[in-house]
Design a protein around this motif. Structure first.
Motif, PDB file in Angstrom:
ATOM      1  N   ILE A  97      -6.186  10.927  72.784  1.00  0.00           N
ATOM      2  CA  ILE A  97      -7.089  11.640  74.003  1.00  0.00           C
ATOM      3  C   ILE A  97      -8.574  10.839  74.421  1.00  0.00           C
ATOM      4  CG2 ILE A  97      -7.133  12.453  75.223  1.00  0.00           C
ATOM      5  CD1 ILE A  97      -4.354  14.158  74.935  1.00  0.00           C
ATOM      6  N   THR A  98      -9.322  11.379  73.501  1.00  0.00           N
ATOM      7  CA  THR A  98     -10.756  11.435  73.266  1.00  0.00           C
ATOM      8  C   THR A  98     -11.438   9.828  73.778  1.00  0.00           C
ATOM      9  OG1 THR A  98     -11.605  13.445  72.208  1.00  0.00           O
ATOM     10  CG2 THR A  98     -12.940  11.773  72.326  1.00  0.00           C
ATOM     11  N   GLN A  99     -10.507   9.148  73.097  1.00  0.00           N
ATOM     12  CA  GLN A  99     -10.909   7.396  72.655  1.00  0.00           C
ATOM     13  C   GLN A  99     -10.213   6.897  74.623  1.00  0.00           C
ATOM     14  OE1 GLN A  99     -12.730   5.389  70.909  1.00  0.00           O
ATOM     15  NE2 GLN A  99     -12.305   3.565  72.431  1.00  0.00           N
ATOM     16  N   ILE A 100      -9.104   7.862  74.333  1.00  0.00           N
ATOM     17  CA  ILE A 100      -8.521   7.187  76.220  1.00  0.00           C
ATOM     18  C   ILE A 100      -9.558   7.334  77.094  1.00  0.00           C
ATOM     19  CG2 ILE A 100      -6.683   7.302  78.035  1.00  0.00           C
ATOM     20  CD1 ILE A 100      -4.503   7.784  75.708  1.00  0.00           C
ATOM     21  N   LEU A 101     -10.026   8.507  77.003  1.00  0.00           N
ATOM     22  CA  LEU A 101     -11.372   8.744  78.469  1.00  0.00           C
ATOM     23  C   LEU A 101     -12.375   7.716  78.245  1.00  0.00           C
ATOM     24  CD1 LEU A 101      -9.967  12.661  77.543  1.00  0.00           C
ATOM     25  CD2 LEU A 101      -9.761  11.119  80.038  1.00  0.00           C
ATOM     26  N   MET A 102     -12.272   7.747  77.449  1.00  0.00           N
ATOM     27  CA  MET A 102     -13.408   7.196  76.981  1.00  0.00           C
ATOM     28  C   MET A 102     -13.939   5.659  77.323  1.00  0.00           C
ATOM     29  SD  MET A 102     -15.295   8.078  72.812  1.00  0.00           S
ATOM     30  CE  MET A 102     -16.169   6.890  72.926  1.00  0.00           C
ATOM     31  N   ASN A 103     -12.664   5.323  77.127  1.00  0.00           N
ATOM     32  CA  ASN A 103     -12.740   3.295  77.713  1.00  0.00           C
ATOM     33  C   ASN A 103     -12.836   3.615  79.209  1.00  0.00           C
ATOM     34  OD1 ASN A 103     -11.523   2.545  75.460  1.00  0.00           O
ATOM     35  ND2 ASN A 103      -9.649   2.539  75.819  1.00  0.00           N
ATOM     36  N   GLY A 104     -12.420   5.413  79.953  1.00  0.00           N
ATOM     37  CA  GLY A 104     -12.831   4.592  81.641  1.00  0.00           C
ATOM     38  C   GLY A 104     -12.077   3.974  82.305  1.00  0.00           C
ATOM     39  N   SER A 105     -10.784   3.640  82.250  1.00  0.00           N
ATOM     40  CA  SER A 105     -10.020   3.424  82.225  1.00  0.00           C
ATOM     41  C   SER A 105      -9.297   3.676  83.178  1.00  0.00           C
ATOM     42  CB  SER A 105      -9.683   1.980  80.900  1.00  0.00           C
ATOM     43  OG  SER A 105      -8.330   2.232  80.776  1.00  0.00           O
TER      44      SER A 105
END
Length: 145
Positions: A97-105
């Motif tokens: 989930i952190t990775q998804i949020l970091m992607n900013g998409s």
């Protein structure tokens, strides 16, 4: 017709009771685990999303009288629903989930929901990591759980 095909065409609508919608959600996610065809997987996600959309506005409504009997028992169940993923699995959820949020998409509204979920999961994760694991008794130290 395969089981996935029958799930993709399973009828439900705003009049379907919440327990049946919950059953549908479980059926869709169970099928997703074994689904290897991208088109079927996307269709199952769509069906799951539709069920969740029908459930969401009714979650705080009183239980309809017609369903009370099916949700009434004479003895407490030996098991109650609980969210108890393994520690490594929970950590992986938080990472992804952190990775998804970091992607900013994500659209802003989705980002807010995912941030809320991440906060809840990280708090639960931290609590489980810091929870006592042993109990000191007069007889010595015993493992909790």
């Amino acid at each position: 017709m395969s089981m996935t095909d029958s799930l993709i065409t399973l009828p439900f609508n705003h009049a379907t009771n919440f327990t049946e919608l919950a059953n549908n959600c479980e059926r869709f996610t169970d099928a997703l685990v074994d689904c290897e065809q991208r088109a079927h997987k996307m269709a199952l996600y769509g069906r799951l999303y539709a069920c969740l959309n029908l459930l969401q506005p009714t979650l705080l409504d009183p239980v309809p009288v017609a369903l009370k009997a099916s949700l009434t028992v004479n003895e407490l169940p030996s098991r109650v629903p609980a969210f108890e993923p393994e520690c490594d699995q929970l950590g992986r959820y938080c990472q992804e989930i952190t990775q998804i949020l970091m992607n900013g998409s994500l659209p802003r509204q989705s980002e807010i929901v995912m941030e809320d979920l991440l906060c809840e999961l990280v708090s639960y994760f931290a609590d489980t990591l810091k929870a006592p694991r042993w109990l000191q008794t007069d007889e010595g130290t015993i493992t909790i759980g």
